[in-house]
Design a protein around this motif. Structure first.
Motif, PDB file in Angstrom:
ATOM      1  N   ILE A   3      17.269   3.238  37.063  1.00  0.00           N
ATOM      2  CA  ILE A   3      18.439   3.794  36.360  1.00  0.00           C
ATOM      3  C   ILE A   3      18.021   4.931  35.432  1.00  0.00           C
ATOM      4  CG2 ILE A   3      19.868   1.732  36.604  1.00  0.00           C
ATOM      5  CD1 ILE A   3      19.286   1.044  33.705  1.00  0.00           C
TER       6      ILE A   3
ATOM      7  N   ALA B 110      15.519   6.985  36.103  1.00  0.00           N
ATOM      8  CA  ALA B 110      15.286   8.128  37.004  1.00  0.00           C
ATOM      9  C   ALA B 110      16.604   8.796  37.378  1.00  0.00           C
ATOM     10  CB  ALA B 110      14.562   7.654  38.261  1.00  0.00           C
ATOM     11  N   MET B 111      17.643   7.986  37.536  1.00  0.00           N
ATOM     12  CA  MET B 111      18.942   8.554  37.920  1.00  0.00           C
ATOM     13  C   MET B 111      19.575   9.346  36.786  1.00  0.00           C
ATOM     14  SD  MET B 111      20.883   5.912  40.416  1.00  0.00           S
ATOM     15  CE  MET B 111      20.713   4.417  39.512  1.00  0.00           C
ATOM     16  N   GLY B 112      18.979   9.252  35.595  1.00  0.00           N
ATOM     17  CA  GLY B 112      19.492  10.053  34.478  1.00  0.00           C
ATOM     18  C   GLY B 112      20.187   9.235  33.405  1.00  0.00           C
TER      19      GLY B 112
END
Lengths: 235, 415
Positions: free
Chosen positions: B315, B317-319
């Motif tokens: 999560i 990494a997804m921003g």
């Protein structure tokens, strides 16, 4: 074609105790918008490190890196998170779906928890992506009720739902059988065509490499060849 | 925020057994605390009610030095008529005062013509005394529990003394006392009633009419030993005491010291120490509950973060911003604490309700058949629920902080 990713003398050195390991050494490359690019090479060649640097998950120790025109080497962790949330989608080798969320909710996650988009827009986007990856009838299922190929389809949809300029896929087919792997690559290509999204993936599987239109070969952290689908090769 | 709650709830459901065990710990702690504090609170209230309602009153006013010599019941330290007048005015003007009673206290000899024993006697105005110490009426084991039992010429005697001297209501007895000047006088009384003993000082005193006391002690004025006060709102005890003290504080001795002492019941009864002990025990039980909640929630959240490192990496990494990751884990702790507090409240209050229905009786000292009436105030319920929830959030902070600070690349690489 405009360059989406520009790397100049890009380097990444890890310190392991007293020993310094060059994961990427003085790499120079440019990746254009809408490209379908693979970084290939044996294990430990630096493929994942390059993807992590492009994805702003890691910071280079030397050289410059621009993604979508931004110098991403200067971003702090909050700015990097915001940049990733806006510009980059990720597909992971192990799918990395959130186990407590359904297929539709997993796809919705970046719109909801990262971009705070309104409900109507989220529903429209999620439904469009579910249809595009052929998972409409599985949308209420939890990840552990899906096959590996289905999970990766959901992961691709999740990576694309925010309409990013760039999707990074680290060994996206490593945990899939050959047929499913081709089908996932086919899906990524299709999405690239429909959305003009740049796909950059890493692989060491020669059968998958053939699907790439641009191929960067890494060995011991050095970029040794750059081949294009048209047959051109640069050493 | 709703989505954060939704995800947090699902994560709690994901580790069902662990969540249930943690909830069970919190609920058990809550139930123990609620039942304990309500039962001990009931006991304390009953005792305080008994002590203040049957003889001590809520506040007492004496002349300076009287309490220090109270064992001798010193008549020379009685409040003089002009001092009584000042106090009368102050008490009449204070709306918080429900009633007050003036007493002449003295020690004497009590005889049934065959045997003689010592007795402490309060000379009171029956109407004032019953209004100030209404539970005195409930202590009657013989005689009529009204002011007729304290008419002039009658005496109320403590049960132990009555048993010892084998006297009953309607019998006659003689009280002999020495007055302030050393003159001895005696007076015959009819036993108007027999009082059961009560816990604490004054719980085994006899009562006569104040005019009889003055006659017996050959007092020519309206001096009194003490003025006992009952207030309308027991919760305002210290406030009223301080106000009364301020109102009479201007009266000074020649040395410039205050003439009057104004004490709450707590300064006059050793039971106040038991009441304080109960408060201390309740406090320590609350600390234990806090520790149980803190450790159990922290344990669960540390495990949750450890087991979900890759998920946190994904999560992130997804921003997902670090503050949102922080919120996700804190919300899990909050929900667990709030749910535990709610379930604990439901079960705890049900048990308290059940105990009230059962009407369990108990004895304390000489008092028997006291009915256990556990109650818990809304403020206590609010404080303990709030505390459990707050501690749950605090316990989640460290693991949540750790999760939010994780570098996505390291979290994704976690095996």
């Amino acid at each position: 074609m405009m360059s989406l990713v520009v790397a100049r003398e890009l380097s990444k050195t890890y310190k392991m105790g007293d020993v310094e390991v060059d994961a990427v050494k003085n790499a120079n490359f440019e990746i254009g918008e809408g490209a379908f690019v693979a970084f290939v090479g044996p294990s430990g060649s630096g493929k994942t490190t390059v993807l992590n640097l492009i994805g702003c998950l890691d910071k280079p120790t030397g050289g410059g890196l621009e993604v979508t025109g931004f110098d991403v080497t200067r971003l702090d962790r909050f700015q990097a998170a915001r940049f990733r949330g806006t510009n980059i989608g990720f597909v992971f080798q192990n799918f990395n779906l959130i186990p407590v969320l359904t297929v539709a909710e997993n796809i919705e996650y970046p719109l909801l928890m990262v971009q705070n988009r309104p409900a109507k827009e989220r529903v429209t986007r999620v439904n469009a992506l579910l249809e595009a990856v052929g998972m409409e009838d599985q949308k209420a299922k939890l990840p552990d009720q899906l096959s590996g190929g289905q999970k990766q389809r959901v992961a691709v949809a999740r990576a694309l739902v925010t309409n990013p300029k760039l999707v990074l896929a680290d060994e996206p087919t490593a945990n899939l059988d050959h047929k499913t792997a081709h089908s996932i690559l086919g899906l990524m290509k299709k999405m690239r065509r429909e959305m003009n999204t740049t796909f950059i993936f890493s692989t060491h599987d020669p059968r998958i490499m053939a699907e790439a239109e641009v191929l960067f070969t890494l060995e011991d952290g050095r970029l040794i060849t750059h081949a294009t689908e048209e047959g051109g090769t640069n050493d | 925020m709703i989505n954060v709650v939704k995800i947090a709830l699902r994560n709690l459901r994901r580790y069902k057994r662990r969540t249930q065990l943690t909830l069970a710990l919190i609920v058990t702690g809550m139930v123990f605390f609620l039942v304990f504090s309500s039962v001990t609170g009931s006991f304390k209230n009953a005792m305080v009610g008994e002590v203040t309602g049957s003889f001590l009153g809520h506040i007492q006013i004496h002349q300076r030095g009287y309490i220090a010599s109270i064992d001798n019941l010193p008549l020379q330290l009685n409040l003089q008529p002009e001092q009584v007048k000042i106090i009368d005015q102050v008490l009449d003007q204070d709306g918080a005062v429900a009633a007050f009673s003036k007493r002449v206290k003295f020690g004497g000899a009590f005889s049934n013509y065959k045997q003689t024993t010592n007795i402490r006697i309060n000379g009171v105005n029956p109407e004032q005394e019953f209004a100030t110490c209404p539970q005195l009426l409930s202590r009657f084991v013989e005689g009529s529990a009204d002011k007729s039992s304290l008419e002039r010429g009658k005496i109320l005697v403590p049960e132990l003394l009555a048993h010892g001297l084998k006297i009953k209501a309607g019998d006659t007895a003689v009280v002999v006392a020495t007055n302030e000047n050393g003159s001895v006088n005696g007076k015959t009384f009819v036993i108007g009633g027999i009082l059961s003993s009560a816990t604490g000082p004054g719980g085994r005193d006899g009562y006569i009419h104040i005019d009889d006391a003055r006659e017996l002690l050959r007092m020519t004025d309206n001096a009194v030993s003490e003025i006992v006060i009952r207030i309308n709102d027991f919760g305002q005890l210290d406030k009223v005491r301080n106000r009364l003290f301020s109102a009479v504080a201007s009266e000074r001795t020649q040395e410039g010291k205050p003439i009057f002492e104004v004490h709450t019941w707590e300064k006059l009864s050793p039971f106040s120490n038991i009441a304080k002990m109960i408060d201390v025990m309740t406090f320590f039980l609350m600390l234990m509950l806090v520790a149980v909640v803190l450790i159990s929630i922290m344990n669960v959240m540390i495990m949750a973060v450890y087991e979900r490192i890759r998920e946190i990496g994904t999560i992130a990494a997804m921003g997902t911003q670090p503050r949102r990751i922080l919120a996700l884990f804190i919300t899990e702790g909050f929900i667990m604490g709030a749910l535990g507090a709610l379930l604990g409240l439901i079960i705890g209050l049900s048990i308290i309700f059940g105990l009230n229905l059962l009407g369990i009786s108990y004895s304390f000292g000489r008092q028997e058949a006291l009915i256990l009436q556990p109650t818990i105030s809304f403020s206590q319920v609010f404080v303990i629920s709030g505390l459990v929830t707050f501690v749950s959030v605090v316990a989640s902070l460290q693991p949540a902080w750790k999760a939010s600070k994780m570098e996505p690349i390291e979290a994704l690489g976690h095996v």
